[in-house]
Design an enzyme around this catalytic site. Structure first.
Site, PDB file in Angstrom:
ATOM      1  N   ARG A  59       0.845  -1.192   0.000  1.00 10.93           N
ATOM      2  CA  ARG A  59       0.000   0.000   0.000  1.00 10.93           C
ATOM      3  C   ARG A  59       0.875   1.234   0.000  1.00 10.93           C
ATOM      4  O   ARG A  59       1.763   1.379   0.838  1.00 10.93           O
ATOM      5  CB  ARG A  59      -0.867   0.046   1.263  1.00 10.93           C
ATOM      6  N   THR A  63      -1.368   7.436  -0.561  1.00 14.72           N
ATOM      7  CA  THR A  63      -2.690   7.283  -1.199  1.00 14.72           C
ATOM      8  C   THR A  63      -3.480   6.097  -0.644  1.00 14.72           C
ATOM      9  O   THR A  63      -4.686   6.018  -0.851  1.00 14.72           O
ATOM     10  CB  THR A  63      -2.522   7.036  -2.710  1.00 14.72           C
ATOM     11  N   ASP A 114       0.633  -3.791  12.193  1.00 14.12           N
ATOM     12  CA  ASP A 114       1.110  -4.090  10.840  1.00 14.12           C
ATOM     13  C   ASP A 114       1.484  -5.573  10.765  1.00 14.12           C
ATOM     14  O   ASP A 114       2.489  -6.010  11.352  1.00 14.12           O
ATOM     15  CB  ASP A 114       2.326  -3.206  10.511  1.00 14.12           C
ATOM     16  N   ASP A 171       5.067  -6.474   9.399  1.00 13.02           N
ATOM     17  CA  ASP A 171       6.130  -6.156  10.354  1.00 13.02           C
ATOM     18  C   ASP A 171       6.130  -7.126  11.532  1.00 13.02           C
ATOM     19  O   ASP A 171       7.191  -7.549  12.008  1.00 13.02           O
ATOM     20  CB  ASP A 171       5.961  -4.717  10.868  1.00 13.02           C
TER      21      ASP A 171
HETATM   22  C1  PRP Z   1      -1.043  -5.010   4.271  1.00  9.68           C
HETATM   23  C2  PRP Z   1      -1.844  -6.290   4.297  1.00  9.68           C
HETATM   24  C3  PRP Z   1      -2.688  -6.156   3.058  1.00  9.68           C
HETATM   25  C4  PRP Z   1      -2.942  -4.689   2.980  1.00  9.68           C
HETATM   26  C5  PRP Z   1      -4.332  -4.437   3.492  1.00  9.68           C
HETATM   27  O1  PRP Z   1       0.021  -5.114   3.412  1.00  9.68           O
HETATM   28  O2  PRP Z   1      -1.064  -7.440   4.344  1.00  9.68           O
HETATM   29  O3  PRP Z   1      -2.049  -6.642   1.884  1.00  9.68           O
HETATM   30  O4  PRP Z   1      -1.992  -4.042   3.825  1.00  9.68           O
HETATM   31  O5  PRP Z   1      -4.660  -3.118   3.338  1.00  9.68           O
HETATM   32  P1  PRP Z   1      -5.788  -2.612   2.331  1.00  9.68           P
HETATM   33  O6  PRP Z   1      -6.974  -3.502   2.556  1.00  9.68           O
HETATM   34  O7  PRP Z   1      -6.042  -1.201   2.804  1.00  9.68           O
HETATM   35  O8  PRP Z   1      -5.268  -2.667   0.944  1.00  9.68           O
HETATM   36  P2  PRP Z   1       1.099  -3.947   3.234  1.00  9.68           P
HETATM   37  O9  PRP Z   1       0.699  -3.032   2.137  1.00  9.68           O
HETATM   38  O10 PRP Z   1       1.339  -3.311   4.579  1.00  9.68           O
HETATM   39  O11 PRP Z   1       2.368  -4.710   2.730  1.00  9.68           O
HETATM   40  P3  PRP Z   1       3.269  -5.824   3.439  1.00  9.68           P
HETATM   41  O12 PRP Z   1       2.439  -7.078   3.527  1.00  9.68           O
HETATM   42  O13 PRP Z   1       4.391  -5.961   2.510  1.00  9.68           O
HETATM   43  O14 PRP Z   1       3.665  -5.340   4.792  1.00  9.68           O
HETATM   44  N1  URA Z   2      -2.186  -3.607   6.923  1.00 11.24           N
HETATM   45  C1  URA Z   2      -1.843  -4.128   8.121  1.00 11.24           C
HETATM   46  O1  URA Z   2      -0.860  -4.861   8.219  1.00 11.24           O
HETATM   47  N2  URA Z   2      -2.579  -3.807   9.190  1.00 11.24           N
HETATM   48  C2  URA Z   2      -3.657  -3.018   9.109  1.00 11.24           C
HETATM   49  O2  URA Z   2      -4.306  -2.767  10.141  1.00 11.24           O
HETATM   50  C3  URA Z   2      -3.997  -2.492   7.868  1.00 11.24           C
HETATM   51  C4  URA Z   2      -3.255  -2.806   6.774  1.00 11.24           C
END
Ligand code: PRP
Ligand code: URA
Length: 209
Positions: free
Chosen positions: A104, A108, A200, A203
């Site tokens: 994400r 945005t 997160d 993380d």
């Molecule tokens: C997180 C999660 C989803 C997304 C959800 O990933 O694992 O893929 O956010 O958010 P949304 O419903 O608002 O799109 P992130 O973008 O943090 O990436 P990562 O898994 O690499 O940490």
């Molecule tokens: N991605 C995450 O990992 N946690 C949240 O709460 C939202 C998006």
């Protein structure tokens, strides 16, 4: 919300509570995510077709049932979706695994694609998309769109924690996709995180940040 399933099994609820706890270590977080995924997988695979076979037991012939040739693919959304693959594969070791890389954009909140590798025959497989968090729904909506563009037809979305907003968005854009989760939380904060959520997921799984 007929195609949204919230798992109320006590073991899943117990493990989700441990997962939410900010004092849970990355090691425990990974173990819990894997265990919950396996428990959820039991229900997600409920409609896998069976076929009748004859098995020779030490006592004679049994008419028995085995999973028919129906093909499954698990598709984690990188990176946090990786935490759910192990548990699912323990249940269905013959399934193929595709990967979709999305993150994400912090400004945005829109998903940005950076990687994709799917099984060649994805169009002929039932697809289970894995991502622990369904927040704004942007990543899930895009991942499903992407899979449909590659010919996938029967798609399920499995997450650990969803937000009301994410469920609404995914069901509006892809009403044919069933959603499986262990909790639907009330709201998102102003940077798109699920509250209370679990923070997160990426993380916490990988110990970054
Ligand atoms: C997180 C999660 C989803 C997304 C959800 O990933 O694992 O893929 O956010 O958010 P949304 O419903 O608002 O799109 P992130 O973008 O943090 O990436 P990562 O898994 O690499 O940490
Ligand atoms: N991605 C995450 O990992 N946690 C949240 O709460 C939202 C998006």
């Amino acid at each position: 919300m007929s195609n949204v399933f919230v798992f109320d099994h006590p073991l899943i609820q117990h493990k989700i509570s441990l997962l939410r706890d900010k004092n849970t270590s990355s090691k425990e977080f990974r173990e819990l995510a894997s265990e919950i995924s396996m428990l959820m997988g039991y229900e997600v695979t409920r409609d896998i077709p069976l076929k009748e076979v004859e098995i020779e037991t030490p006592m004679g012939i049994a008419k028995a049932k085995i999973v028919s040739g129906k093909k499954l693919a698990f598709v984690p959304i990188l990176r946090a979706g990786l935490g759910m693959v192990d548990g699912m594969l323990k249940l269905v070791p013959m399934a193929r695994v595709g990967h979709i890389g999305l993150y994400r954009d912090h400004e945005t909140l829109e998903p940005v694609e950076y990687y994709c590798k799917l099984p060649d025959d994805i169009a002929n497989r039932d697809v289970v998309v894995l991502d622990p968090m369904l927040a704004t729904g942007g990543s899930a909506v895009d991942a499903v769109k992407f899979l449909k563009n590659h010919g996938a037809k029967n798609i399920k979305f499995v997450c650990l924690i969803a937000s009301k907003q994410g469920v609404k968005r995914l069901t509006e854009v892809h009403p044919d996709v069933s959603i499986y989760c262990a909790a639907i939380d009330e709201h998102l904060n102003d940077i798109g995180y699920i509250v209370p959520g679990l923070g997160d997921a990426g993380d916490r799984l990988f110990g970054t940040k």
